[in-house]
Enzyme design. Sequence first.
Site, PDB file in Angstrom:
ATOM      1  N   LYS A  58     -11.223  10.364  -3.567  1.00 63.89           N
ATOM      2  CA  LYS A  58     -12.550   9.960  -3.138  1.00 63.89           C
ATOM      3  C   LYS A  58     -13.558  10.408  -3.684  1.00 63.89           C
ATOM      4  O   LYS A  58     -14.652   9.877  -3.889  1.00 63.89           O
ATOM      5  CB  LYS A  58     -12.297  10.349  -1.470  1.00 63.89           C
ATOM      6  CG  LYS A  58     -12.197   9.465  -0.486  1.00 63.89           C
ATOM      7  CD  LYS A  58     -10.619   9.358  -0.426  1.00 63.89           C
ATOM      8  CE  LYS A  58      -9.828   8.198  -0.918  1.00 63.89           C
ATOM      9  NZ  LYS A  58      -8.760   8.185  -0.600  1.00 63.89           N
ATOM     10  N   ALA A 276       2.821   3.741  -8.963  1.00 62.27           N
ATOM     11  CA  ALA A 276       2.452   4.133  -7.749  1.00 62.27           C
ATOM     12  C   ALA A 276       3.206   3.186  -6.788  1.00 62.27           C
ATOM     13  O   ALA A 276       2.690   2.540  -6.094  1.00 62.27           O
ATOM     14  CB  ALA A 276       0.732   3.794  -7.598  1.00 62.27           C
ATOM     15  N   VAL A 277       4.536   3.482  -7.010  1.00 62.89           N
ATOM     16  CA  VAL A 277       5.439   2.758  -6.159  1.00 62.89           C
ATOM     17  C   VAL A 277       5.876   3.114  -4.792  1.00 62.89           C
ATOM     18  O   VAL A 277       6.741   2.635  -4.168  1.00 62.89           O
ATOM     19  CB  VAL A 277       6.495   2.441  -7.066  1.00 62.89           C
ATOM     20  CG1 VAL A 277       6.552   1.421  -8.169  1.00 62.89           C
ATOM     21  CG2 VAL A 277       7.441   3.548  -7.487  1.00 62.89           C
ATOM     22  N   HIS A 451     -29.810  -0.679  16.150  1.00 63.40           N
ATOM     23  CA  HIS A 451     -29.869  -1.692  15.415  1.00 63.40           C
ATOM     24  C   HIS A 451     -31.148  -1.152  14.232  1.00 63.40           C
ATOM     25  O   HIS A 451     -32.068  -0.194  14.726  1.00 63.40           O
ATOM     26  CB  HIS A 451     -30.782  -3.033  15.983  1.00 63.40           C
ATOM     27  CG  HIS A 451     -31.271  -3.830  15.069  1.00 63.40           C
ATOM     28  ND1 HIS A 451     -30.391  -4.851  14.294  1.00 63.40           N
ATOM     29  CD2 HIS A 451     -32.547  -4.114  14.395  1.00 63.40           C
ATOM     30  CE1 HIS A 451     -31.192  -5.535  13.647  1.00 63.40           C
ATOM     31  NE2 HIS A 451     -32.601  -5.123  13.746  1.00 63.40           N
TER      32      HIS A 451
HETATM   33  P1  FAD Z   1       1.627  17.316   1.651  1.00 60.69           P
HETATM   34  O1  FAD Z   1       0.120  17.026   1.673  1.00 60.69           O
HETATM   35  O2  FAD Z   1       2.548  16.963   0.523  1.00 60.69           O
HETATM   36  O3  FAD Z   1       1.739  19.178   1.803  1.00 60.69           O
HETATM   37  C1  FAD Z   1       3.035  19.730   1.686  1.00 60.69           C
HETATM   38  C2  FAD Z   1       2.821  20.872   1.349  1.00 60.69           C
HETATM   39  O4  FAD Z   1       3.993  21.679   1.549  1.00 60.69           O
HETATM   40  C3  FAD Z   1       2.524  21.153  -0.412  1.00 60.69           C
HETATM   41  O5  FAD Z   1       1.460  22.005  -0.469  1.00 60.69           O
HETATM   42  C4  FAD Z   1       3.886  21.346  -0.969  1.00 60.69           C
HETATM   43  O6  FAD Z   1       3.643  22.345  -2.149  1.00 60.69           O
HETATM   44  C5  FAD Z   1       4.446  22.460   0.080  1.00 60.69           C
HETATM   45  N1  FAD Z   1       5.904  22.801   0.154  1.00 60.69           N
HETATM   46  C6  FAD Z   1       6.628  21.844   0.030  1.00 60.69           C
HETATM   47  N2  FAD Z   1       8.060  22.439   0.008  1.00 60.69           N
HETATM   48  C7  FAD Z   1       7.780  23.702   0.234  1.00 60.69           C
HETATM   49  C8  FAD Z   1       8.573  24.956   0.474  1.00 60.69           C
HETATM   50  N3  FAD Z   1       9.998  24.783   0.669  1.00 60.69           N
HETATM   51  N4  FAD Z   1       7.874  26.261   0.579  1.00 60.69           N
HETATM   52  C9  FAD Z   1       6.562  26.119   0.256  1.00 60.69           C
HETATM   53  N5  FAD Z   1       5.642  25.213   0.280  1.00 60.69           N
HETATM   54  C10 FAD Z   1       6.492  23.836   0.253  1.00 60.69           C
HETATM   55  N6  FAD Z   1      -3.914  10.042   3.162  1.00 60.69           N
HETATM   56  C11 FAD Z   1      -4.972   9.678   3.785  1.00 60.69           C
HETATM   57  O7  FAD Z   1      -4.921   9.723   5.047  1.00 60.69           O
HETATM   58  N7  FAD Z   1      -6.434   9.387   3.424  1.00 60.69           N
HETATM   59  C12 FAD Z   1      -6.273   9.198   2.231  1.00 60.69           C
HETATM   60  O8  FAD Z   1      -7.501   8.633   1.718  1.00 60.69           O
HETATM   61  C13 FAD Z   1      -5.218   9.496   1.164  1.00 60.69           C
HETATM   62  N8  FAD Z   1      -5.397   9.384  -0.227  1.00 60.69           N
HETATM   63  C14 FAD Z   1      -4.374   9.386  -0.894  1.00 60.69           C
HETATM   64  C15 FAD Z   1      -4.366   9.560  -2.088  1.00 60.69           C
HETATM   65  C16 FAD Z   1      -3.575   9.818  -3.059  1.00 60.69           C
HETATM   66  C17 FAD Z   1      -3.540   9.615  -4.854  1.00 60.69           C
HETATM   67  C18 FAD Z   1      -2.384  10.255  -2.556  1.00 60.69           C
HETATM   68  C19 FAD Z   1      -1.017  10.622  -3.457  1.00 60.69           C
HETATM   69  C20 FAD Z   1      -2.027  10.348  -1.238  1.00 60.69           C
HETATM   70  C21 FAD Z   1      -3.330  10.233  -0.400  1.00 60.69           C
HETATM   71  N9  FAD Z   1      -3.065  10.117   1.014  1.00 60.69           N
HETATM   72  C22 FAD Z   1      -3.941  10.027   1.901  1.00 60.69           C
HETATM   73  C23 FAD Z   1      -1.779  10.839   1.692  1.00 60.69           C
HETATM   74  C24 FAD Z   1      -1.888  11.942   2.007  1.00 60.69           C
HETATM   75  O9  FAD Z   1      -2.196  12.946   1.022  1.00 60.69           O
HETATM   76  C25 FAD Z   1      -0.610  12.610   2.532  1.00 60.69           C
HETATM   77  O10 FAD Z   1      -0.276  11.655   3.677  1.00 60.69           O
HETATM   78  C26 FAD Z   1      -0.733  14.131   3.253  1.00 60.69           C
HETATM   79  O11 FAD Z   1      -0.832  14.829   2.345  1.00 60.69           O
HETATM   80  C27 FAD Z   1       0.739  14.527   3.852  1.00 60.69           C
HETATM   81  O12 FAD Z   1       0.455  15.608   4.545  1.00 60.69           O
HETATM   82  P2  FAD Z   1       1.514  16.713   4.646  1.00 60.69           P
HETATM   83  O13 FAD Z   1       1.037  17.945   4.907  1.00 60.69           O
HETATM   84  O14 FAD Z   1       2.679  16.122   5.506  1.00 60.69           O
HETATM   85  O15 FAD Z   1       2.093  17.002   3.073  1.00 60.69           O
HETATM   86  P1  AMP Z   2       3.015   2.058  -1.358  1.00 58.86           P
HETATM   87  O1  AMP Z   2       4.443   2.254  -0.749  1.00 58.86           O
HETATM   88  O2  AMP Z   2       2.050   1.476  -0.046  1.00 58.86           O
HETATM   89  O3  AMP Z   2       2.288   3.245  -1.718  1.00 58.86           O
HETATM   90  O4  AMP Z   2       2.969   0.877  -2.289  1.00 58.86           O
HETATM   91  C1  AMP Z   2       3.803   0.831  -3.220  1.00 58.86           C
HETATM   92  C2  AMP Z   2       3.933  -0.454  -3.823  1.00 58.86           C
HETATM   93  O5  AMP Z   2       4.652  -0.527  -4.852  1.00 58.86           O
HETATM   94  C3  AMP Z   2       4.713  -1.489  -3.066  1.00 58.86           C
HETATM   95  O6  AMP Z   2       3.714  -2.571  -2.471  1.00 58.86           O
HETATM   96  C4  AMP Z   2       5.732  -1.957  -3.655  1.00 58.86           C
HETATM   97  O7  AMP Z   2       6.367  -3.357  -3.411  1.00 58.86           O
HETATM   98  C5  AMP Z   2       5.382  -1.905  -4.979  1.00 58.86           C
HETATM   99  N1  AMP Z   2       6.623  -1.596  -6.018  1.00 58.86           N
HETATM  100  C6  AMP Z   2       7.570  -0.956  -5.850  1.00 58.86           C
HETATM  101  N2  AMP Z   2       8.490  -1.153  -6.942  1.00 58.86           N
HETATM  102  C7  AMP Z   2       7.855  -2.018  -7.962  1.00 58.86           C
HETATM  103  C8  AMP Z   2       8.060  -2.287  -9.093  1.00 58.86           C
HETATM  104  N3  AMP Z   2       9.206  -2.252  -9.623  1.00 58.86           N
HETATM  105  N4  AMP Z   2       7.571  -3.451  -9.738  1.00 58.86           N
HETATM  106  C9  AMP Z   2       6.239  -3.833  -9.057  1.00 58.86           C
HETATM  107  N5  AMP Z   2       5.777  -3.286  -7.865  1.00 58.86           N
HETATM  108  C10 AMP Z   2       6.724  -2.334  -6.983  1.00 58.86           C
END
Ligand code: FAD
Ligand code: AMP
Length: 475
Positions: A58, A276-277, A451
């Site tokens: 963001k 980013a699959v 508004h």
């Molecule tokens: P995580 O955030 O993955 O945290 C898990 C933590 O556990 C990590 O710090 C990891 O190191 C730790 N861990 C794992 N195993 C162990 C272990 N055995 N011992 C100690 N520590 C451990 N979601 C949104 O809602 N809004 C968004 O705008 C958004 N944007 C995103 C953009 C990107 C580029 C990405 C990659 C994700 C985005 N997400 C977004 C998804 C969001 O980041 C995840 O849904 C969220 O972080 C999940 O939270 P979590 O706590 O389950 O796991």
């Molecule tokens: P998400 O699971 O929302 O993060 O989206 C991942 C996206 O990647 C999905 O829309 C999949 O259809 C797409 N995807 C997965 N594998 C491939 C691939 N080999 N080539 C192109 N798109 C893919």
Amino acid sequence: MSETYDVVVIGAGPAGYPAAIRAGQNKLKVACVDEWQNSDGTYAFGGTCLNAGCIPSKALLESSELYQRAKEEFSVHGIKLGDIKLDLAAMQKRRASIVKTMTVGIAALFKANGVVGIQGHGRLLPGNKVLVTGADGVEKTLEAKHVILASGSTPIRLDAMPHDGKFIVDSWNALEFDGVPARLGVIGAGVIGLELGIVWRRLGSEVTVLEAVPELLPMADQAIAKEAQRHFKKQGLEIKLGAKVVRAAAVGTAVEVIYTDAQGEHKLDVDKLVVAVGRRPYTQNLLADGTGVLLDQHGFIQVDEHCRTPAANVWAVGDVVRGPMLAHKGKEEGVMVADLIAGRYGEVNYKTIPSVIYTQPEIAWVGQTEEQVKASGRAYKTGFFPFAASGRARAMEAAQGLAKIVSAVDDDEILGVHVIGPMAGELIGEAVLAMEYSASTEDIQRTIHAHPTLSEAIHEAALAVDRKSIDAINR
Ligand code: FAD
Ligand code: AMP
């Protein structure tokens, strides 16, 4: 050495850290163990979301949007600027500093709520013990009445496009580029692929997104998805649908991407390729034998609707369990579990989890799409409001997109709200609250909206459901 707690949380992402904080608020003795290390080797709480996901993405979306608006929109407002230059290093410094402030903030929240934050790896042993291996390699065992697993998720990597972190990269690497790639390939037009594609497109990359599925955003309402496709195209984001990447390899200083579509096999050359699959649940070295915790066929920890695993007093929340991989979904699960452990009421309403895509226009929705309602067989009505008719959106130079409400014919229940337009992610909050309270469309119709605000779009879409829109022509 052994320490005893009421609750030990493994993982301090947006699922784990709120669980620990709420446990602290509930006067339980709680520790939260997290192993996240940033690229410079420092430990940080906050998980994927704060360090490599929601927050840094963001930050860059905001900066890149301002850059683009300064170049293309300011003159429309009568603001004349000289030669606008990108200082990517400063932009990245800002991104890193926001992340640092937020992650340090979690340590402060832990302290304020009596949570013992431990940096290191946690492994669940039978009998609700957690073996912690600290940053220094020293081991200790924590004994807990309850353990909450919140280990999150990690990007899916494909052997056919081997990750090297430099040319073939994941979403985390793509947030930390120190130069603007001239040609950027993105595999996957999911939320993460689109947001990253938009950032680098605005900063000057020629971006090609390859998506295997033939339609864009199949999970969204198709009226919204079609509108989004039109805007992304206008912004110069090339999205190839029905294009499945079969392999990619770094060749010299570029990446050769091979994909197939209805016309056959093609080659695309890019300077960097973001894979980013999707993401997969992360449970590496988390569970010793004999804990009783089970994984499903996709590697998610099995839980019931209250996030209980089959092992007594072991719970799991967030990305590592079923459901949408969203920070706010994990947060609600973490809080619910900490309240249930304390003997309080706790529940997550999985029907009202909002989704947001922070592109421009922004996309947000809650509830069912029109396609889903139609498939369910329930008679429904729809109302639309175009932001072109919103005075506030016009004033913001953001009069694009629409708000749409899908309601039931029988009892006027709101079934889904879908927005593509300015601040859609903020606007959807009203719809979530309305659905949480089982509001009818008429309830929104009779609610006063200030508004001129963007929120009037939701009001007008509700009026339009019954062809009573005031500010737009009823269709
Ligand atoms: P995580 O955030 O993955 O945290 C898990 C933590 O556990 C990590 O710090 C990891 O190191 C730790 N861990 C794992 N195993 C162990 C272990 N055995 N011992 C100690 N520590 C451990 N979601 C949104 O809602 N809004 C968004 O705008 C958004 N944007 C995103 C953009 C990107 C580029 C990405 C990659 C994700 C985005 N997400 C977004 C998804 C969001 O980041 C995840 O849904 C969220 O972080 C999940 O939270 P979590 O706590 O389950 O796991
Ligand atoms: P998400 O699971 O929302 O993060 O989206 C991942 C996206 O990647 C999905 O829309 C999949 O259809 C797409 N995807 C997965 N594998 C491939 C691939 N080999 N080539 C192109 N798109 C893919």
